[in-house]
Design a protein around this motif. Structure first.
Motif, PDB file in Angstrom:
ATOM      1  N   VAL A  39       0.817  -1.237  -0.061  1.00 22.66           N
ATOM      2  CA  VAL A  39       0.070   0.119   0.042  1.00 22.66           C
ATOM      3  C   VAL A  39       0.808   1.244   0.033  1.00 22.66           C
ATOM      4  O   VAL A  39       1.625   1.288   0.662  1.00 22.66           O
ATOM      5  CB  VAL A  39      -0.847   0.019   1.195  1.00 22.66           C
ATOM      6  CG1 VAL A  39      -1.803   1.324   1.221  1.00 22.66           C
ATOM      7  CG2 VAL A  39      -2.002  -1.301   1.303  1.00 22.66           C
ATOM      8  N   LYS A  41       0.820   5.674  -1.047  1.00 23.08           N
ATOM      9  CA  LYS A  41      -0.126   6.916  -1.673  1.00 23.08           C
ATOM     10  C   LYS A  41       0.242   7.154  -3.002  1.00 23.08           C
ATOM     11  O   LYS A  41       1.408   7.096  -3.277  1.00 23.08           O
ATOM     12  CB  LYS A  41       0.396   8.091  -0.612  1.00 23.08           C
ATOM     13  CG  LYS A  41       0.037   7.880   0.888  1.00 23.08           C
ATOM     14  CD  LYS A  41       0.245   9.291   1.527  1.00 23.08           C
ATOM     15  CE  LYS A  41      -0.056   9.094   3.006  1.00 23.08           C
ATOM     16  NZ  LYS A  41       0.035  10.292   3.886  1.00 23.08           N
ATOM     17  N   ILE A 246      -5.069   6.428  -0.993  1.00 30.10           N
ATOM     18  CA  ILE A 246      -4.695   4.834  -0.745  1.00 30.10           C
ATOM     19  C   ILE A 246      -5.887   4.276  -1.736  1.00 30.10           C
ATOM     20  O   ILE A 246      -7.100   4.037  -1.507  1.00 30.10           O
ATOM     21  CB  ILE A 246      -4.899   4.427   0.504  1.00 30.10           C
ATOM     22  CG1 ILE A 246      -4.128   5.399   1.654  1.00 30.10           C
ATOM     23  CG2 ILE A 246      -4.794   2.971   0.812  1.00 30.10           C
ATOM     24  CD1 ILE A 246      -2.514   5.055   1.257  1.00 30.10           C
ATOM     25  N   ASP A 293      -0.153   4.441   4.519  1.00 34.78           N
ATOM     26  CA  ASP A 293       0.907   4.173   3.563  1.00 34.78           C
ATOM     27  C   ASP A 293       1.897   3.251   4.139  1.00 34.78           C
ATOM     28  O   ASP A 293       2.175   3.268   5.360  1.00 34.78           O
ATOM     29  CB  ASP A 293       1.459   5.537   3.315  1.00 34.78           C
ATOM     30  CG  ASP A 293       2.604   5.577   2.342  1.00 34.78           C
ATOM     31  OD1 ASP A 293       2.666   4.525   1.300  1.00 34.78           O
ATOM     32  OD2 ASP A 293       3.654   6.223   2.483  1.00 34.78           O
TER      33      ASP A 293
END
Length: 317
Positions: A39, A41, A246, A293
């Motif tokens: 994950v 940004k 996200i 993030d």
């Protein structure tokens, strides 16, 4: 005796190795094999989509503001003119309020012999610079109010005219960026910009009936020989952008009676984590809360059982 003892030890060692190998293979066949999604940004765009036709960037349709008789014509079809150049001269007359098109010939005959020497004369000029098109008027023609006279076309560029539903028009503003694609463009995309929004709405026919729409004009900023007038173009108008979104792939999401969830990868295990989805995008779902993030989640959760936590094996390891 010593040799027999060594043979026994070798046998036991081999048996242990075989057992460990077998157990390892069994574990790999029973523990789900998954892929990990990191994950981070990223940028996301909220868009309004619409389809339209490619045409010249600016076309002004000029209509008669009154009933009139054409007395002089100063240009011809496809002439280039400048703003405020004289196009034609007319004599303003009064025609019956309800004209029966079946009897229009009688009206024309009447005004062919009508003395318009005392009539009010008006000169119709070009509202913009460009090329005169759709010009079919002849001297002596009887023109009723609202009839199209000619079009001034700016051939210096291309645009796409869209009909945006009234429920979405409040999101559209001049200057917004647009991504333009189409089947005829050989998988290319073009950049565009909203340059005008009509002042009035109109009813247009759609696949589901008639709806109220507003015309929006999108300028093609980087045209080339592959994009041509008359092509169908799909426009994605970017109404909002977020550089810290996200976004997770749809295959990493699940849902139960508690809500939407993903499986986070922690301590070699997959642990269920509930999330709140802000909106759905083309390439995934934008997460409002529940992830940050740097988190690592299971991408292919279809391989997992429906439990709060479970052991996993990462593909390739």
């Amino acid at each position: 005796m010593r040799i027999k003892k060594y043979i026994t030890l070798l046998f036991i060692t081999a048996l242990i190795i075989i057992t460990i190998f077998a157990v390892g293979n069994f574990a790999k066949t029973t523990i789900p094999v998954v892929n990990i999604f990191n994950v981070i940004k990223s940028k996301s765009d909220e868009i309004v989509q619409s389809t339209g036709k490619v045409g010249y960037i600016n076309q002004k349709n000029v209509k008669a503001n009154y009933d009139c008789v054409v007395t002089d014509i100063f240009i011809k079809e496809n002439d280039n003119v400048k703003k405020n150049d004289e196009i034609l001269k007319v004599a303003v007359v009064e025609l019956p309020s309800n004209i029966d098109m079946g009897n229009i010939s009688k009206i024309i005959d009447k005004y062919k012999n009508y003395d318009i020497s005392q009539a009010e004369y008006k000169t119709i000029v070009a509202p913009e610079s460009g090329t005169v098109t759709s010009f079919k008027i002849q001297k002596g023609d009887i023109i009723t109010k609202g009839t199209g006279l000619f079009t001034i076309t700016d051939k210096s560029g291309l645009s796409v005219k869209l009909n945006i539903n009234e429920n979405q028009i409040s999101k559209i503003q001049e200057g917004q960026s647009v991504t333009i694609t189409g089947n005829a463009f050989d998988k290319k995309s073009y950049t565009g910009k909203v340059i005008s929004i009509a002042d009035e709405a109109e009813e247009t026919a759609t696949d589901i009936g008639r709806e109220t729409t507003i015309e929006v004009d999108v300028k093609v900023e980087n045209p080339d020989e592959e994009i041509k007038r008359g092509y169908t173009a799909k426009c994605a108008i970017i109404i909002a952008s977020d550089d810290s979104s996200i976004i997770v792939p749809y295959e990493s999401l699940g849902s139960d009676n508690k809500g939407d969830y993903v499986y986070k990868f922690q301590n070699r295990r997959a642990e269920k984590q509930y999330v709140i989805i802000e909106c759905e995008l083309t390439d995934g779902a934008k997460i409002k809360s529940g992830l940050k993030d740097g988190d690592r989640i299971i991408k292919n959760i279809s391989e997992l059982s429906d439990s709060e936590a479970q052991a996993i094996h990462i593909e390739g390891e």
